[in-house]
Design an enzyme around this catalytic site. Structure first.
Site, PDB file in Angstrom:
ATOM      1  N   LYS A  89      41.478  30.066  24.520  1.00 40.09           N
ATOM      2  CA  LYS A  89      41.770  31.409  25.021  1.00 40.09           C
ATOM      3  C   LYS A  89      40.835  31.697  26.169  1.00 40.09           C
ATOM      4  CE  LYS A  89      43.742  35.427  24.905  1.00 40.09           C
ATOM      5  NZ  LYS A  89      44.084  35.160  26.341  1.00 40.09           N
ATOM      6  N   LYS A 125      39.649  28.074  30.086  1.00 40.46           N
ATOM      7  CA  LYS A 125      39.726  28.837  31.348  1.00 40.46           C
ATOM      8  C   LYS A 125      40.568  28.032  32.320  1.00 40.46           C
ATOM      9  CE  LYS A 125      38.093  32.613  33.278  1.00 40.46           C
ATOM     10  NZ  LYS A 125      37.649  33.863  32.623  1.00 40.46           N
ATOM     11  N   ASP A 165      41.974  37.119  35.239  1.00 35.68           N
ATOM     12  CA  ASP A 165      40.567  37.086  35.661  1.00 35.68           C
ATOM     13  C   ASP A 165      40.608  37.510  37.130  1.00 35.68           C
ATOM     14  OD1 ASP A 165      37.781  36.064  34.568  1.00 35.68           O
ATOM     15  OD2 ASP A 165      37.890  35.318  36.614  1.00 35.68           O
TER      16      ASP A 165
HETATM   17  P1  NDP Z   1      39.460  41.577  40.038  1.00 40.88           P
HETATM   18  O1  NDP Z   1      40.125  40.525  40.823  1.00 40.88           O
HETATM   19  O2  NDP Z   1      40.243  42.704  39.479  1.00 40.88           O
HETATM   20  O3  NDP Z   1      38.251  42.217  40.878  1.00 40.88           O
HETATM   21  C1  NDP Z   1      37.226  41.427  41.364  1.00 40.88           C
HETATM   22  C2  NDP Z   1      36.290  42.292  42.182  1.00 40.88           C
HETATM   23  O4  NDP Z   1      35.115  41.530  42.496  1.00 40.88           O
HETATM   24  C3  NDP Z   1      36.868  42.731  43.508  1.00 40.88           C
HETATM   25  O5  NDP Z   1      36.289  43.946  43.879  1.00 40.88           O
HETATM   26  C4  NDP Z   1      36.430  41.586  44.418  1.00 40.88           C
HETATM   27  O6  NDP Z   1      36.379  41.950  45.792  1.00 40.88           O
HETATM   28  C5  NDP Z   1      35.056  41.291  43.907  1.00 40.88           C
HETATM   29  N1  NDP Z   1      34.733  39.880  44.156  1.00 40.88           N
HETATM   30  C6  NDP Z   1      35.384  38.809  43.645  1.00 40.88           C
HETATM   31  N2  NDP Z   1      34.853  37.677  44.116  1.00 40.88           N
HETATM   32  C7  NDP Z   1      33.852  38.054  44.923  1.00 40.88           C
HETATM   33  C8  NDP Z   1      32.913  37.341  45.709  1.00 40.88           C
HETATM   34  N3  NDP Z   1      32.923  35.996  45.730  1.00 40.88           N
HETATM   35  N4  NDP Z   1      32.004  38.049  46.419  1.00 40.88           N
HETATM   36  C9  NDP Z   1      32.012  39.401  46.390  1.00 40.88           C
HETATM   37  N5  NDP Z   1      32.880  40.134  45.679  1.00 40.88           N
HETATM   38  C10 NDP Z   1      33.779  39.465  44.950  1.00 40.88           C
HETATM   39  O7  NDP Z   1      38.674  40.805  38.864  1.00 40.88           O
HETATM   40  P2  NDP Z   1      38.124  41.372  37.493  1.00 40.88           P
HETATM   41  O8  NDP Z   1      37.636  42.759  37.655  1.00 40.88           O
HETATM   42  O9  NDP Z   1      39.128  41.071  36.446  1.00 40.88           O
HETATM   43  O10 NDP Z   1      36.891  40.386  37.238  1.00 40.88           O
HETATM   44  C11 NDP Z   1      35.564  40.688  37.679  1.00 40.88           C
HETATM   45  C12 NDP Z   1      34.571  39.865  36.891  1.00 40.88           C
HETATM   46  O11 NDP Z   1      34.705  40.157  35.491  1.00 40.88           O
HETATM   47  C13 NDP Z   1      34.731  38.341  36.997  1.00 40.88           C
HETATM   48  O12 NDP Z   1      33.475  37.736  36.909  1.00 40.88           O
HETATM   49  C14 NDP Z   1      35.542  38.000  35.740  1.00 40.88           C
HETATM   50  O13 NDP Z   1      35.347  36.648  35.366  1.00 40.88           O
HETATM   51  C15 NDP Z   1      34.912  38.959  34.756  1.00 40.88           C
HETATM   52  N6  NDP Z   1      35.712  39.273  33.568  1.00 40.88           N
HETATM   53  C16 NDP Z   1      36.978  39.758  33.661  1.00 40.88           C
HETATM   54  C17 NDP Z   1      37.679  40.098  32.524  1.00 40.88           C
HETATM   55  C18 NDP Z   1      39.024  40.700  32.582  1.00 40.88           C
HETATM   56  O14 NDP Z   1      39.551  41.067  31.514  1.00 40.88           O
HETATM   57  N7  NDP Z   1      39.650  40.872  33.734  1.00 40.88           N
HETATM   58  C19 NDP Z   1      37.116  39.862  31.186  1.00 40.88           C
HETATM   59  C20 NDP Z   1      35.739  39.419  31.203  1.00 40.88           C
HETATM   60  C21 NDP Z   1      35.095  39.126  32.355  1.00 40.88           C
HETATM   61  P3  NDP Z   1      37.552  41.484  46.791  1.00 40.88           P
HETATM   62  O15 NDP Z   1      38.724  42.336  46.451  1.00 40.88           O
HETATM   63  O16 NDP Z   1      37.020  41.692  48.159  1.00 40.88           O
HETATM   64  O17 NDP Z   1      37.791  40.014  46.501  1.00 40.88           O
HETATM   65  O1  2IT Z   2      36.396  36.155  31.183  1.00 41.35           O
HETATM   66  C1  2IT Z   2      37.173  36.646  30.339  1.00 41.35           C
HETATM   67  O2  2IT Z   2      36.826  36.859  29.174  1.00 41.35           O
HETATM   68  C2  2IT Z   2      38.533  37.001  30.774  1.00 41.35           C
HETATM   69  N1  2IT Z   2      38.839  36.844  31.952  1.00 41.35           N
HETATM   70  C3  2IT Z   2      39.542  37.524  29.788  1.00 41.35           C
HETATM   71  C4  2IT Z   2      40.136  36.393  28.995  1.00 41.35           C
HETATM   72  C5  2IT Z   2      41.262  36.771  28.083  1.00 41.35           C
HETATM   73  O3  2IT Z   2      41.831  35.821  27.518  1.00 41.35           O
HETATM   74  O4  2IT Z   2      41.583  37.948  27.900  1.00 41.35           O
END
Ligand code: NDP
Ligand code: 2IT
Length: 445
Positions: A89, A125, A165
């Protein structure tokens, strides 16, 4: 050489070109020293050797046709890291920086995170170096269909259940799900983060950000404190950042910053989340547009000052890996920041996180603090299995309970190993123990 040192040396040798994976693996292995060196069973059964090697790595070609009729080729990945406690997952990341090392680091972290949720999910992943930015809807759809045309044969509701993600949200999950359903001729809960009319769980969209704030709230509660009146900086402006901010405001705190890959905004009066949502979720625009709408907000381009320079009580990095460095950690400490909760995966460098921890900042590592997303994904899987859907309040309450339990689990574990407040150690050991006992009980696989 000790067992852990031997494994670290071996991991370094075999993965020299994967710095993020090395960073994640070394951090966990260092924490496990006290556990595996107390009991010879781990070395005897090669448990660490097995833990750091994915069960399976899938890499594939993703050819698709852009709007001008030209064929584009991207690289697709799925790393099925560990299935000891449940089906693989973990999310899919679409970003130009994606490579095998990045997906391996994320998959490795996911093993321990998923274990901490208390739910039966293994670690995996995937993703692609595809960049959704600037692509038309039709291009994103054709890419997702091409990606799933290969991935479908490797996943399934009892095998491997991907989700979103970075760069993968509701739109992408829709196109991926549609293609899976068409190829398999089966409507199954093979992805999470689905739309609410076709099997998605209420509160999954909010879950990662809300969960992050719930775990910090539980820490504050233990200190006899709360979010009321706290100033908070957040990085990122995507799914995690936006819903973390929403919950902070709901609990009486004030979020003053957000970022994207081009720059960051500071709005001392407190961010207007409706504007952020309009720019980011509806228009898919840039964070700089915020300062054109709110004239008392300041926009700074990347490279001209750091978001972590803003004095705050609590910092929540919610964008990407290694975005909070040692110099930022020093600034946060100097400015009186008391808590850093990771919304992103490994947003703090190792030296940065140790500096924070050693200087009186409560540091809650991502594998604990962002586990609410995948935890709620597991709740979505349960609802799909029983072909029912639960109310927002029910799911939100379960999410809250998951985060409160994680906090006490990592806090108690840190105390048990004589490192009170060391949540890195607490999360790594608590996450490891459940997976390790499942691996030991299932034989050498
Ligand atoms: P989104 O794509 O919704 O948003 C990502 C955000 O981070 C955007 O504002 C983006 O800016 C910025 N960003 C991404 N890459 C970079 C970079 N290399 N440098 C600077 N800014 C960056 O992603 P999420 O909000 O879903 O994910 C954010 C983080 O949370 C990640 O690390 C992800 O692995 C983690 N995460 C996500 C989960 C989920 O349920 N979605 C669960 C657990 C963890 P821009 O638009 O300019 O690219
Ligand atoms: O980093 C993370 O935990 C996620 N991007 C969410 C993974 C999931 O299966 O909901």
């Amino acid at each position: 050489m000790s067992y852990v040192d031997r494994i670290i040396a071996d991991v370094e040798k075999k993965n020299a070109d994967q710095p993020e994976f090395l960073q994640a693996a070394k951090e966990v292995l260092e924490s496990l020293r006290v556990v595996v060196e107390r009991d010879g069973i781990y070395e005897q059964t090669g448990l660490l050797e097995r833990l750091v090697e994915p069960e399976r790595i899938i890499q594939f070609r993703v050819p698709w046709v852009d709007d001008s009729g030209k064929v584009q080729v991207n690289r697709g990945y799925r790393v099925q890291f560990n299935s000891a406690i449940g089906p693989y997952k973990g999310g899919l990341r679409f970003h130009p920086s994606v490579n095998l090392g990045i997906i391996k680091f994320l998959g490795f972290e996911q093993i321990f995170k998923n274990s901490l949720t208390g739910l039966p999910i293994g670690g995996g992943k995937g993703g692609s170096d595809f960049d959704p930015k600037g692509k038309s809807d039709a291009e994103v759809m054709r890419f997702c269909q091409a990606f799933m045309t290969e991935l479908y044969r490797h996943i399934g509701p009892d095998t491997d259940v991907p989700a979103g993600d970075i760069g993968v949200g509701g739109r992408e999950i829709g196109y991926l799900f549609g293609q899976y359903k068409k190829i398999q001729n089966a409507f199954q809960g093979v992805l999470t983060g689905k739309g609410l009319t076709w099997g998605g769980s209420l509160a999954r969209t909010e879950a990662t950000g809300y969960g992050l704030v719930y775990i910090v709230e539980e820490y504050l509660k233990e200190q006899g404190d709360s979010f009321k009146g706290k100033t908070v900086s957040i990085s990122g402006s995507g799914n995690v950042a936006i819903f973390a901010a929403q919950k902070v405001f709901e609990l009486g705190g004030k979020v003053v910053t957000m970022t994207d890959s081009n720059g960051w905004i500071l709005h001392e009066a407190g961010l207007n989340l409706d504007t952020i949502k309009e720019i980011k979720l509806v228009k898919r625009g840039r964070i700089s547009e915020y300062a054109q709408i709110h004239k008392d907000a300041v926009y700074t381009e990347v490279g001209k000052g750091r978001v972590w320079d803003v004095p705050v009580d609590i910092a929540l990095p919610c964008a990407t890996q290694n975005e909070l460095e040692i110099a930022d950690a020093k600034t946060l400490v100097k400015n009186g920041c008391k808590i850093v909760g990771e919304g992103a995966n490994m947003p703090t460098t190792l030296d940065g996180s140790l500096y924070l921890q050693e200087n009186g900042v409560a540091f809650i590592p991502g594998k604990a603090s962002n586990a609410g997303g995948v935890g709620t994904s597991a709740l979505e899987m349960s609802q799909n299995s029983e072909r029912l859907s639960w109310s927002f309040e029910e799911v939100d309450q379960m999410l809250n309970r998951i985060m409160v339990n994680i906090f006490h689990n990592i806090d108690d574990t840190a105390k048990e190993y004589d490192k009170p407040g060391d949540y890195i150690l607490g999360a790594n050991i608590a996450g490891f123990k459940k997976v390790a006992s499942a691996m030991l009980e299932q034989g050498i696989l």
